[in-house]
Design an enzyme around this catalytic site. Structure first.
Site, mmCIF file in Angstrom:
data_model
loop_
_atom_site.group_PDB
_atom_site.id
_atom_site.type_symbol
_atom_site.label_atom_id
_atom_site.label_comp_id
_atom_site.label_asym_id
_atom_site.label_seq_id
_atom_site.Cartn_x
_atom_site.Cartn_y
_atom_site.Cartn_z
ATOM 1 N N ARG A 66 5.944 26.871 9.148
ATOM 2 C CA ARG A 66 5.343 27.736 8.140
ATOM 3 C C ARG A 66 5.843 29.167 8.244
ATOM 4 O O ARG A 66 5.587 29.982 7.373
ATOM 5 C CB ARG A 66 3.813 27.692 8.275
ATOM 6 C CG ARG A 66 3.243 26.314 7.949
ATOM 7 C CD ARG A 66 1.760 26.249 8.214
ATOM 8 N NE ARG A 66 1.010 27.219 7.428
ATOM 9 C CZ ARG A 66 0.690 27.059 6.144
ATOM 10 N NH1 ARG A 66 1.058 25.952 5.523
ATOM 11 N NH2 ARG A 66 0.017 27.976 5.502
ATOM 12 N N LYS A 81 -0.871 13.554 19.476
ATOM 13 C CA LYS A 81 -2.281 13.694 19.760
ATOM 14 C C LYS A 81 -2.687 15.165 19.659
ATOM 15 O O LYS A 81 -1.810 16.005 19.747
ATOM 16 C CB LYS A 81 -2.631 13.142 21.136
ATOM 17 C CG LYS A 81 -2.042 13.958 22.299
ATOM 18 C CD LYS A 81 -2.484 13.393 23.611
ATOM 19 C CE LYS A 81 -3.610 14.185 24.208
ATOM 20 N NZ LYS A 81 -3.229 15.330 25.010
ATOM 21 N N HIS A 102 2.563 10.035 25.354
ATOM 22 C CA HIS A 102 3.831 10.152 26.083
ATOM 23 C C HIS A 102 3.785 9.461 27.445
ATOM 24 O O HIS A 102 4.822 9.159 28.022
ATOM 25 C CB HIS A 102 4.276 11.614 26.188
ATOM 26 C CG HIS A 102 3.539 12.421 27.210
ATOM 27 N ND1 HIS A 102 2.313 12.957 26.986
ATOM 28 C CD2 HIS A 102 3.877 12.776 28.470
ATOM 29 C CE1 HIS A 102 1.921 13.620 28.052
ATOM 30 N NE2 HIS A 102 2.848 13.526 28.980
ATOM 31 N N LYS A 109 6.888 7.036 29.997
ATOM 32 C CA LYS A 109 7.362 7.360 31.343
ATOM 33 C C LYS A 109 7.950 6.105 31.980
ATOM 34 O O LYS A 109 7.369 5.025 31.890
ATOM 35 C CB LYS A 109 6.201 7.891 32.202
ATOM 36 C CG LYS A 109 5.735 9.290 31.789
ATOM 37 C CD LYS A 109 4.645 9.797 32.711
ATOM 38 C CE LYS A 109 3.974 11.036 32.138
ATOM 39 N NZ LYS A 109 4.580 12.293 32.523
ATOM 40 N N GLU A 138 -3.654 17.419 38.138
ATOM 41 C CA GLU A 138 -2.765 18.519 37.737
ATOM 42 C C GLU A 138 -3.126 19.757 38.543
ATOM 43 O O GLU A 138 -4.306 20.037 38.769
ATOM 44 C CB GLU A 138 -2.941 18.811 36.253
ATOM 45 C CG GLU A 138 -2.535 17.648 35.374
ATOM 46 C CD GLU A 138 -2.536 18.045 33.903
ATOM 47 O OE1 GLU A 138 -1.490 18.468 33.416
ATOM 48 O OE2 GLU A 138 -3.608 17.952 33.276
ATOM 49 N N ASP A 166 -8.825 15.060 26.232
ATOM 50 C CA ASP A 166 -7.413 15.429 26.403
ATOM 51 C C ASP A 166 -6.642 14.398 27.239
ATOM 52 O O ASP A 166 -5.466 14.147 26.984
ATOM 53 C CB ASP A 166 -7.348 16.805 27.093
ATOM 54 C CG ASP A 166 -5.938 17.332 27.213
ATOM 55 O OD1 ASP A 166 -5.223 17.318 26.190
ATOM 56 O OD2 ASP A 166 -5.531 17.758 28.323
ATOM 57 N N HIS A 196 -4.220 8.957 27.889
ATOM 58 C CA HIS A 196 -3.329 8.615 29.008
ATOM 59 C C HIS A 196 -3.987 7.688 30.043
ATOM 60 O O HIS A 196 -3.419 6.678 30.431
ATOM 61 C CB HIS A 196 -2.845 9.876 29.717
ATOM 62 C CG HIS A 196 -2.243 10.895 28.799
ATOM 63 N ND1 HIS A 196 -1.522 10.551 27.682
ATOM 64 C CD2 HIS A 196 -2.268 12.249 28.806
ATOM 65 C CE1 HIS A 196 -1.110 11.651 27.064
ATOM 66 N NE2 HIS A 196 -1.561 12.698 27.722
ATOM 67 N N LYS A 206 -7.821 19.531 36.084
ATOM 68 C CA LYS A 206 -6.889 20.658 36.171
ATOM 69 C C LYS A 206 -7.221 21.442 37.436
ATOM 70 O O LYS A 206 -8.347 21.392 37.932
ATOM 71 C CB LYS A 206 -7.056 21.581 34.961
ATOM 72 C CG LYS A 206 -6.808 20.868 33.636
ATOM 73 C CD LYS A 206 -5.578 21.359 32.934
ATOM 74 C CE LYS A 206 -5.368 20.707 31.603
ATOM 75 N NZ LYS A 206 -4.057 20.082 31.455
#
Ligand code: BG6
Length: 524
Positions: free
Chosen positions: A77, A174, A204, A208, A242, A261, A266, A365
């Site tokens: 955009r 997603k 994704h 892997k 993570e 998330d 996943h 996280k």
């Protein structure tokens, strides 16, 4: 006799013709990946495009899988000139590509055209039609690296401009919604314009290498598959940890949280690959049918089980070897957020294969290390015959998905020497790096090529997405009903995952992770 001979001649000729036809069709199939295709990336100035989509195109181009005639339309955009966009692309790609080949790199830049879609309808239509001219037969990929709210508008525009051909495919990133209803709404919107076999919903994790190896490990090794059930397996643990915080994605993440998330997509996909039955053959629908059965068999959470079987957390200030770590609230600069940055849960697949086997899932996280692992904990031997009666550790299969991809099989081994049967656990280790020299392609490379070839095996079908959201919703609804708050955990710690474990169970890691942790602790 003569007739017999003639018949056998005819038979062999037919066989020969059949072989030739098969050979030709195999060649045609191979050629499909070599044919030029057109790809339009919507959201082409977003992080995902620079970090994943363009690098994937570069590496496949370098490997010769993407034909030189590929054309890329980078739609966004923001109004920029072609030169400005290409300059930005060059700068960003130089950051993400490892010593790129100059020729291939320039080819990629040369194949890319920038298009600002915020312009007068007629002009936009003309620009798009011009760009597509002469490519009616080629595969068209519309890659929507945009928020789901834009999927309808973009699809509608493509239809109005008559750009959707029978060989067009749409790729959706997603998050596909935030709950069952919104995800169904999103899917229904896209279904107005594209058939299900044209829709590629990306997770994704499925791209892997090590995740795909789960299929090979399970279904190409008799040894494992024979014991892959409740009779032999005590519990399964899936960790996606993570070490980073939310970084610059705070705006998105705060609306989402760890459950939506990471778990909804996943972790559930990993659980499906561990839990599914063997498909009849390896094709997209057979595989997805089996995954769907797992999702449908997942035990829903209730008001009674939600508190004991799930836990959510949020990181506070903490520290790592690198120094002080801010809290989540400081990271997002919003001091009243209730969003979870950690989830752990226990669930069951209520079917014959898995009756009574807990599946533990956790993700978060700002944990101490970034790693993803699946641990299969086997049951104990039925009876200890050894005179020492020393504890026999159970077999454990650790599948390390990332980083330092490896598989470990923990087994009891006799300690050499006289003095009776002394034994200890030792791991059989298969380190990918020792066996495969090649660079590991990023998940997006494989997934992108699958879209080009029209292979949907590694993409989520609509009914899978629906079933996973239906199950996630039993968590969301009951968290609310029971007013469950976040448990706070210090950034750089393992988070509050223990509470949900059954008696005698605890989170375990591969020996490799244990070693890393020890080294870190010893200050190495
Ligand atoms: C994404 C999530 O889907 O996956 C991110 O939105 C997360 O929050 C990422 O960091 C993890 O992916 P990977 O491949 O780095 O494990």
């Amino acid at each position: 006799m003569l007739i017999k001979l003639k018949l056998s001649n005819i038979y062999f000729s037919l066989l020969y013709i059949l072989q030739y036809v098969l050979y030709l069709s195999a060649m045609t199939l191979q050629k499909v990946s070599q044919e030029p295709f057109r790809i339009v990336i919507f959201g082409s100035d977003g992080d995902l495009s620079f970090r994943k989509i363009f690098p994937a195109l570069y590496y496949r181009l370098a490997d010769g899988q993407v034909n030189d005639g590929v054309e890329i339309l980078a739609a966004s955009r923001t109004d920029r000139t072609q030169e400005e966009y290409i300059e930005m692309l060059r700068e960003r790609l130089e950051k993400y590509l490892d010593s790129p080949d100059k020729k291939v790199f320039n080819k990629l830049l040369k194949s890319t055209t920038h298009l600002c879609i915020k312009k007068d309808e007629e002009q936009l239509k003309a620009d798009l039609m011009n760009w597509f001219e002469g490519s009616e037969e080629h595969v068209r990929i519309f890659y929507l690296a945009t928020p789901a709210s834009a999927f309808g508008t973009i699809s509608d525009m493509l239809l109005r401009y008559d750009l959707i051909t029978p060989v067009s495919r749409i790729v959706l990133e997603k998050p596909l919604g935030t709950d069952l209803k919104s995800s169904e709404d999103t899917n229904s919107t896209v279904a107005k314009y594209f058939d299900e076999d044209q829709i590629y919903r990306i997770d994704h994790y499925l791209g892997k290498e090590t995740v795909q190896n789960l299929m090979v490990l399970r279904f190409a090794n008799n040894l494992f598959e024979r014991t892959w059930n409740a009779q032999h397996i005590d519990n399964v643990q899936i960790t996606v940890a993570e070490s980073l915080g939310v970084g610059s994605r705070g705006g998105y993440y705060d609306q989402s949280g760890a459950l939506r998330d990471m778990v909804q997509n996943h972790l559930l996909q990993l659980l499906c690959l561990v839990g599914m039955d063997p498909p009849l053959i390896l094709n997209a629908d057979e595989v997805r049918d089996e995954k769907l059965k797992v999702l449908k068999a997942l035990r829903p959470f209730t008001k009674e089980t939600i508190k004991s079987d799930t836990i959510k957390g949020q990181y506070t200030r903490g520290s790592s070897a690198e120094g002080h770590l801010p809290s989540y609230l400081e990271d997002i600069e919003k001091y009243s957020s209730q969003t979870e940055t950690f989830v752990a849960l226990k669930t069951y697949i209520d079917n014959w294969r898995w009756e009574g086997v807990p599946f533990y899932l956790r993700t978060g996280k700002r944990l101490p290390h970034r790693y993803s692992e699946i641990i299969i904990n086997y049951k104990s031997v039925p009876h200890n015959i050894f005179p020492e009666k020393k504890n026999i550790e159970n077999n454990r299969l650790a599948i390390r998905l990332q980083p330092e991809e490896r598989i470990e099989l923990l087994q009891m081994v006799k300690i050499p020497g006289p003095g009776g049967y002394r034994y200890k656990p030792i791991s059989l280790e298969l380190d990918y790096a020792d066996h495969f020299d090649d660079r590991f392609p990023d998940a997006y490379e494989r997934l992108l090529m699958d879209v080009v070839r029209g292979n949907q095996t590694l993409f989520m079908r609509r009914d899978e997405v629906k079933a996973s959201w239906a199950w996630i919703e039993t968590i969301l609804v009951n968290w609310k009903k029971q007013k469950m708050n976040n448990e706070l955990y210090e950034a750089g710690s393992w988070g509050p995952g223990n509470k949900i474990m059954n008696e005698g169970h605890h989170w375990v890691t591969s020996k490799h992770i244990e070693k890393i942790q020890k080294l870190k602790k010893d200050g190495n």
